[in-house]
Design a protein around this motif. Sequence first.
Motif, mmCIF file in Angstrom:
data_model
loop_
_atom_site.group_PDB
_atom_site.id
_atom_site.type_symbol
_atom_site.label_atom_id
_atom_site.label_comp_id
_atom_site.label_asym_id
_atom_site.label_seq_id
_atom_site.Cartn_x
_atom_site.Cartn_y
_atom_site.Cartn_z
ATOM 1 N N GLY A 166 -6.332 1.085 35.855
ATOM 2 C CA GLY A 166 -6.942 0.739 37.128
ATOM 3 C C GLY A 166 -5.941 0.972 38.238
ATOM 4 N N SER A 167 -5.516 -0.109 38.892
ATOM 5 C CA SER A 167 -4.483 -0.009 39.930
ATOM 6 C C SER A 167 -3.115 -0.444 39.435
ATOM 7 C CB SER A 167 -4.873 -0.879 41.131
ATOM 8 O OG SER A 167 -4.983 -2.241 40.735
ATOM 9 N N THR A 193 -5.263 -2.692 46.054
ATOM 10 C CA THR A 193 -5.642 -2.288 44.697
ATOM 11 C C THR A 193 -7.007 -1.592 44.683
ATOM 12 O OG1 THR A 193 -6.458 -4.546 44.286
ATOM 13 C CG2 THR A 193 -4.238 -4.015 43.511
ATOM 14 N N THR A 218 -7.549 2.196 43.300
ATOM 15 C CA THR A 218 -8.563 2.491 42.284
ATOM 16 C C THR A 218 -9.534 3.573 42.751
ATOM 17 O OG1 THR A 218 -8.404 0.211 41.469
ATOM 18 C CG2 THR A 218 -10.352 1.467 40.840
#
Length: 330
Positions: A59-60, A19, A23
């Motif tokens: 975000g992710s 993640t 990002t």
Amino acid sequence: MRNWKEMAETQPAIVKMLTNSVTKGRLAHAYLFSGGRGTGKKAVASLLAKSYFCEQKTGSEPCQSCKECQRIDSGNHPDLHEISADGTTIKVEQIRQLKKEFSLRGMESHKKFYIVNEADKMTDAAANSLLKVLEEPDGEAVAVLITSHIQRILKTILSRAQVLSFAPLPVDKLVHQLVTIHTINEKDALTASRLTSDMEEALQLCQNDWIAQARNKVIQLIDDLTLRPRYVFITLQEEWIPFFKEKTDVQIGIDLLMLWYRDVIRVQVEQTDQIVYIDQEDKLQDQALKLSQMKLGHNLQAVMDAKRRLDANTAPQLLMEQLLLRLQEG
């Protein structure tokens, strides 16, 4: 429909690393996901593909509802390509087709994502062909190789991919969740937890009492081997083969046989708190007294050999008949 928060419960280190890379826009061009069956490798690969393509992610975290995410769920995203074994191996022609795809620009997003399932099944020619792709990545693309047998992967491929090792969910945690949250009875939960480390797969095994029926088929076969050896092949034909129809079912049946003989050994060494067939302790005790360690070792080896032969595409019925003959020896 899994998300990163859920995946982090079982694979926190891997999720954090991936993640963060999503990002920051710093995904590697190639990953190797290594780990036992049911550790979530395929689910993480699919979720990573969503994060890679989703244009509405937070975000992710992919949105799970846009066109890109939905097409990945349905298996028809034009820029997500997946390779699996053709028969018992992944052939060089499949990798050549993959190389051809690598050379083309993405149809819609100018990006591509590739998943190679059971990468350890690549032939030498296929592995060497893939190596050239990994050595000379072309364009914006991510490749994920998935394996449960990392020792079978070429060292040159390992050196060109970022290796992520997936840890199994602790057995006691999986059993506790199955029993307390999903109201699965303890004996079925224990059995499922020895076959997979993945909660969703464990629940699927327990669905419609499948795992309970599978246990009963194994116990019946063991009873016939021990008490009614003349009838064991009738049981195989009338009970086992009609139930364990698919190759994956046969694999589970063989795994359950292996668990039985391991339980007998656990009883012999006074580790009864670790047995899987908790409702069959009397039978396990009886076999622990009657079977020598040499015979138990012979039986376990026979079961493991059968499992390897199944991977080599031996006909399941012939395989089981030969296994029963070996189990009856001595």
